[in-house]
Design a protein around this motif. Structure first.
Motif, PDB file in Angstrom:
ATOM      1  N   SER A   3     -42.606   2.867 -40.029  1.00  0.00           N
ATOM      2  CA  SER A   3     -42.058   4.221 -40.114  1.00  0.00           C
ATOM      3  C   SER A   3     -40.853   4.373 -39.201  1.00  0.00           C
ATOM      4  CB  SER A   3     -43.133   5.241 -39.737  1.00  0.00           C
ATOM      5  OG  SER A   3     -43.615   4.992 -38.418  1.00  0.00           O
ATOM      6  N   SER A   4     -40.909   3.691 -38.024  1.00  0.00           N
ATOM      7  CA  SER A   4     -39.766   3.751 -37.103  1.00  0.00           C
ATOM      8  C   SER A   4     -38.550   3.089 -37.728  1.00  0.00           C
ATOM      9  CB  SER A   4     -40.131   3.058 -35.788  1.00  0.00           C
ATOM     10  OG  SER A   4     -39.006   3.004 -34.935  1.00  0.00           O
ATOM     11  N   GLY A   5     -38.780   1.922 -38.356  1.00  0.00           N
ATOM     12  CA  GLY A   5     -37.665   1.235 -38.998  1.00  0.00           C
ATOM     13  C   GLY A   5     -37.110   2.028 -40.168  1.00  0.00           C
ATOM     14  N   ALA A   6     -38.010   2.688 -40.909  1.00  0.00           N
ATOM     15  CA  ALA A   6     -37.558   3.495 -42.038  1.00  0.00           C
ATOM     16  C   ALA A   6     -36.716   4.673 -41.552  1.00  0.00           C
ATOM     17  CB  ALA A   6     -38.760   3.998 -42.825  1.00  0.00           C
ATOM     18  N   ARG A   7     -37.122   5.267 -40.445  1.00  0.00           N
ATOM     19  CA  ARG A   7     -36.365   6.394 -39.902  1.00  0.00           C
ATOM     20  C   ARG A   7     -34.972   5.951 -39.452  1.00  0.00           C
ATOM     21  NH1 ARG A   7     -38.828  11.002 -35.833  1.00  0.00           N
ATOM     22  NH2 ARG A   7     -37.334  12.618 -36.464  1.00  0.00           N
ATOM     23  N   ARG A   8     -34.921   4.781 -38.820  1.00  0.00           N
ATOM     24  CA  ARG A   8     -33.632   4.246 -38.380  1.00  0.00           C
ATOM     25  C   ARG A   8     -32.721   4.001 -39.574  1.00  0.00           C
ATOM     26  NH1 ARG A   8     -31.099  -0.797 -37.120  1.00  0.00           N
ATOM     27  NH2 ARG A   8     -30.287  -0.938 -34.976  1.00  0.00           N
ATOM     28  N   ALA A   9     -33.280   3.391 -40.648  1.00  0.00           N
ATOM     29  CA  ALA A   9     -32.493   3.121 -41.846  1.00  0.00           C
ATOM     30  C   ALA A   9     -32.034   4.424 -42.489  1.00  0.00           C
ATOM     31  CB  ALA A   9     -33.310   2.290 -42.838  1.00  0.00           C
ATOM     32  N   ARG A  10     -32.915   5.419 -42.521  1.00  0.00           N
ATOM     33  CA  ARG A  10     -32.547   6.712 -43.092  1.00  0.00           C
ATOM     34  C   ARG A  10     -31.422   7.355 -42.283  1.00  0.00           C
ATOM     35  NH1 ARG A  10     -37.249   8.390 -43.513  1.00  0.00           N
ATOM     36  NH2 ARG A  10     -37.469   9.655 -41.633  1.00  0.00           N
ATOM     37  N   ALA A  11     -31.493   7.233 -40.964  1.00  0.00           N
ATOM     38  CA  ALA A  11     -30.453   7.805 -40.105  1.00  0.00           C
ATOM     39  C   ALA A  11     -29.104   7.151 -40.377  1.00  0.00           C
ATOM     40  CB  ALA A  11     -30.834   7.622 -38.645  1.00  0.00           C
ATOM     41  N   LEU A  12     -29.096   5.827 -40.477  1.00  0.00           N
ATOM     42  CA  LEU A  12     -27.832   5.124 -40.725  1.00  0.00           C
ATOM     43  C   LEU A  12     -27.285   5.462 -42.105  1.00  0.00           C
ATOM     44  CD1 LEU A  12     -28.683   1.641 -39.163  1.00  0.00           C
ATOM     45  CD2 LEU A  12     -27.362   3.514 -38.154  1.00  0.00           C
ATOM     46  N   ASP A  13     -28.184   5.655 -43.061  1.00  0.00           N
ATOM     47  CA  ASP A  13     -27.728   6.041 -44.403  1.00  0.00           C
ATOM     48  C   ASP A  13     -27.076   7.420 -44.389  1.00  0.00           C
ATOM     49  OD1 ASP A  13     -27.697   5.715 -47.391  1.00  0.00           O
ATOM     50  OD2 ASP A  13     -28.963   7.521 -47.225  1.00  0.00           O
ATOM     51  N   LEU A  14     -27.690   8.342 -43.670  1.00  0.00           N
ATOM     52  CA  LEU A  14     -27.112   9.688 -43.571  1.00  0.00           C
ATOM     53  C   LEU A  14     -25.735   9.643 -42.898  1.00  0.00           C
ATOM     54  CD1 LEU A  14     -30.300  11.702 -42.503  1.00  0.00           C
ATOM     55  CD2 LEU A  14     -29.046  11.922 -44.666  1.00  0.00           C
ATOM     56  N   LEU A  15     -25.622   8.862 -41.825  1.00  0.00           N
ATOM     57  CA  LEU A  15     -24.323   8.737 -41.154  1.00  0.00           C
ATOM     58  C   LEU A  15     -23.286   8.117 -42.082  1.00  0.00           C
ATOM     59  CD1 LEU A  15     -25.450   7.469 -37.626  1.00  0.00           C
ATOM     60  CD2 LEU A  15     -24.625   9.758 -38.210  1.00  0.00           C
ATOM     61  N   GLY A  16     -23.709   7.115 -42.848  1.00  0.00           N
ATOM     62  CA  GLY A  16     -22.787   6.468 -43.789  1.00  0.00           C
ATOM     63  C   GLY A  16     -22.303   7.421 -44.863  1.00  0.00           C
ATOM     64  N   ARG A  17     -23.116   8.422 -45.211  1.00  0.00           N
ATOM     65  CA  ARG A  17     -22.712   9.402 -46.223  1.00  0.00           C
ATOM     66  C   ARG A  17     -22.018  10.613 -45.627  1.00  0.00           C
ATOM     67  NH1 ARG A  17     -26.985  11.547 -48.622  1.00  0.00           N
ATOM     68  NH2 ARG A  17     -28.716  10.405 -47.697  1.00  0.00           N
ATOM     69  N   GLY A  18     -21.777  10.570 -44.287  1.00  0.00           N
ATOM     70  CA  GLY A  18     -21.019  11.650 -43.650  1.00  0.00           C
ATOM     71  C   GLY A  18     -21.854  12.798 -43.149  1.00  0.00           C
ATOM     72  N   ASP A  19     -23.186  12.673 -43.228  1.00  0.00           N
ATOM     73  CA  ASP A  19     -24.053  13.740 -42.730  1.00  0.00           C
ATOM     74  C   ASP A  19     -24.321  13.462 -41.252  1.00  0.00           C
ATOM     75  OD1 ASP A  19     -25.946  15.620 -42.110  1.00  0.00           O
ATOM     76  OD2 ASP A  19     -27.339  15.093 -43.722  1.00  0.00           O
ATOM     77  N   MET A  20     -23.372  13.871 -40.396  1.00  0.00           N
ATOM     78  CA  MET A  20     -23.475  13.536 -38.986  1.00  0.00           C
ATOM     79  C   MET A  20     -24.654  14.233 -38.322  1.00  0.00           C
ATOM     80  SD  MET A  20     -21.055  11.423 -38.885  1.00  0.00           S
ATOM     81  CE  MET A  20     -21.045  11.051 -37.135  1.00  0.00           C
ATOM     82  N   ALA A  21     -24.824  15.515 -38.622  1.00  0.00           N
ATOM     83  CA  ALA A  21     -25.916  16.252 -37.990  1.00  0.00           C
ATOM     84  C   ALA A  21     -27.261  15.653 -38.358  1.00  0.00           C
ATOM     85  CB  ALA A  21     -25.855  17.721 -38.388  1.00  0.00           C
ATOM     86  N   GLY A  22     -27.458  15.347 -39.657  1.00  0.00           N
ATOM     87  CA  GLY A  22     -28.724  14.765 -40.093  1.00  0.00           C
ATOM     88  C   GLY A  22     -28.943  13.383 -39.508  1.00  0.00           C
ATOM     89  N   GLY A  23     -27.891  12.556 -39.492  1.00  0.00           N
ATOM     90  CA  GLY A  23     -28.018  11.210 -38.953  1.00  0.00           C
ATOM     91  C   GLY A  23     -28.331  11.219 -37.465  1.00  0.00           C
ATOM     92  N   ILE A  24     -27.667  12.115 -36.724  1.00  0.00           N
ATOM     93  CA  ILE A  24     -27.931  12.211 -35.287  1.00  0.00           C
ATOM     94  C   ILE A  24     -29.365  12.658 -35.025  1.00  0.00           C
ATOM     95  CG2 ILE A  24     -27.376  13.579 -33.238  1.00  0.00           C
ATOM     96  CD1 ILE A  24     -24.413  13.400 -34.100  1.00  0.00           C
ATOM     97  N   ALA A  25     -29.816  13.637 -35.789  1.00  0.00           N
ATOM     98  CA  ALA A  25     -31.190  14.126 -35.597  1.00  0.00           C
ATOM     99  C   ALA A  25     -32.204  13.011 -35.843  1.00  0.00           C
ATOM    100  CB  ALA A  25     -31.448  15.316 -36.523  1.00  0.00           C
ATOM    101  N   GLU A  26     -31.992  12.215 -36.903  1.00  0.00           N
ATOM    102  CA  GLU A  26     -32.913  11.120 -37.206  1.00  0.00           C
ATOM    103  C   GLU A  26     -32.881  10.045 -36.114  1.00  0.00           C
ATOM    104  OE1 GLU A  26     -35.181  10.655 -39.566  1.00  0.00           O
ATOM    105  OE2 GLU A  26     -34.806  12.644 -40.408  1.00  0.00           O
TER     106      GLU A  26
END
Length: 399
Positions: A3-26
């Motif tokens: 789950s930790s790895g999935a959260r990290r991957a989700r965060a990087l995906d959000l940052l890659g799509r320009g969702d800075m707030a969501g990526g930072i929160a994750e």
């Protein structure tokens, strides 16, 4: 994937799509549960930096540096140092960049950025050393060469500064700041024509560059004024109307042939002018059409009574000098005459004449400005003069 790895991957995906707030929160949630994940801390620090949250970025990147290693370490240190610079913590940034520059093989970026931070700390000698290394290590890095020029100029070494600015322009012909600064440096030594050439080259690339256009206009006026004022290249008619001759009431005396040159150049003549405390020896080029027809190649001012001239306050040329404290200071007759000679010979403002003359007094063997050379030299033919051979200030066309 945990789950930790999935959260990290989700965060990087959000940052890659320009969702800075969501990526930072994750990422914040991820590092809370995985505090030893160096890559996540570095990604979080980079995300904070992208949002210009520099204090947060510095904290996250510091943690990433502490945990990191291998290929990521130089990137981490560079990012951390940049955040520290943004926070104004220059000493800490320099320390971090020193560590980065020590990593083998040396990274030119760390060397360049260390040099820039040292420059901002006003450690100009050390800055120049690191920036020179960066220039050697990255032959196409125009910004390293530009920064090296700034460091040299801060050290009052204008020749290597100009060379570095030229190298920056060679590396990146469209680098506008480098061309502008090169033009300023050339103008500072009176090379107005060459400065104008650099501005013209910049405007040919960027026709709408307002600063270059303004600087060109100023330089064109300054060049026209210098050409109109300067005595070098003029004749004795213009010399007779100069402040040097009129204020000192110099009188034309004898003329003699100048010593022959090994190159067999055209005949020259030296005309002597005198006043109670000084002599002016004027070298004229090829006076073929009678007295006063030659053009002035050099002006050599000698004091006939140097001690008296140094003691007497200038009430003839009425020259004042602005000291480093901003106050006006009276000058001696000797200084007033010398500054007037420099100003009129090369057609520069009195502030520039004072700077050039001061450079000679501080020990420079010669000074170049605007195609002319200034130096102290003995006056030819004065070996039999009362008190022995005379020495004085020589201003002549640069060979």
């Amino acid at each position: 994937m945990t789950s930790s790895g999935a959260r990290r991957a989700r965060a990087l995906d959000l940052l890659g799509r320009g969702d800075m707030a969501g990526g930072i929160a994750e990422l914040e949630g991820h590092v809370a549960g995985a505090p030893d994940d160096a890559g996540a801390w570095l990604a979080l620090g980079a995300a904070y930096a992208a949002e210009e949250r520099w204090a947060d970025a510095a904290r996250a990147l510091a943690r990433g540096v502490e945990l990191g290693g291998g290929e990521e370490l130089i990137e981490a240190r560079l990012a951390y140092a940049r955040a520290l610079v943004r926070l104004g913590r220059l000493d800490e940034a320099a320390a971090e960049l020193r560590r980065g520059a020590a990593i083998e093989p040396p990274d030119p970026r760390a060397q360049r950025e260390l040099g820039v931070v040292l420059y901002d700390l006003r450690l100009y000698d050390e800055a120049a050393r690191w920036l020179a290394r960066a220039c050697d290590a990255a032959p196409e890095d125009a910004r390293a060469a530009f920064a090296l020029g700034l460091a040299h100029e801060a050290r009052r070494e204008i020749a290597p500064a100009i060379a570095a600015y030229r190298e920056a322009v060679r590396r990146a012909p469209s680098f506008a700041d480098a061309r502008l600064t090169l033009a300023d440096a050339l103008a500072s030594i009176g090379e107005h024509e060459r400065a104008l050439g650099e501005l013209e080259a910049l405007l040919a690339r960027e026709r709408s560059h307002e600063q270059a256009a303004r600087n060109r206009e100023v330089l064109q006026r300054a060049l026209a004024e210098m050409r109109a004022r300067r005595l070098l290249g003029k004749t004795e008619r213009e010399l007779a109307r100069s402040a040097l001759v009129m204020e000192a009431q110099l009188r034309r005396r004898e003329a003699r042939a100048a010593p022959a040159t090994a190159e067999g150049a055209a005949a020259r003549q030296i005309v002597r002018y005198t006043a109670p405390l000084l002599e002016l020896h004027v070298t004229l080029d090829s006076p073929n059409n009678g007295p006063g027809s030659g053009t002035i190649e050099a002006l050599h001012l000698a004091l006939t009574d140097p001690d008296r001239a140094a003691r007497a306050e200038d009430d003839v040329f009425k020259v004042t000098v602005i000291g480093e404290d901003g106050r006006q200071a009276p000058v001696s007759y000797a200084t007033g005459a010398s500054l007037t000679l420099v100003r009129e010979a090369i057609g520069c403002p009195m502030t520039q004449a004072s700077a050039l003359y001061t450079s000679l007094l501080k020990g420079s063997p010669s000074v170049d400005w605007g195609g002319a050379t200034l130096r102290f030299a003995s006056v030819p033919g004065t070996g039999g003069a009362p008190g022995g051979e005379r020495h004085g200030l020589l201003v002549g066309q640069r060979a």
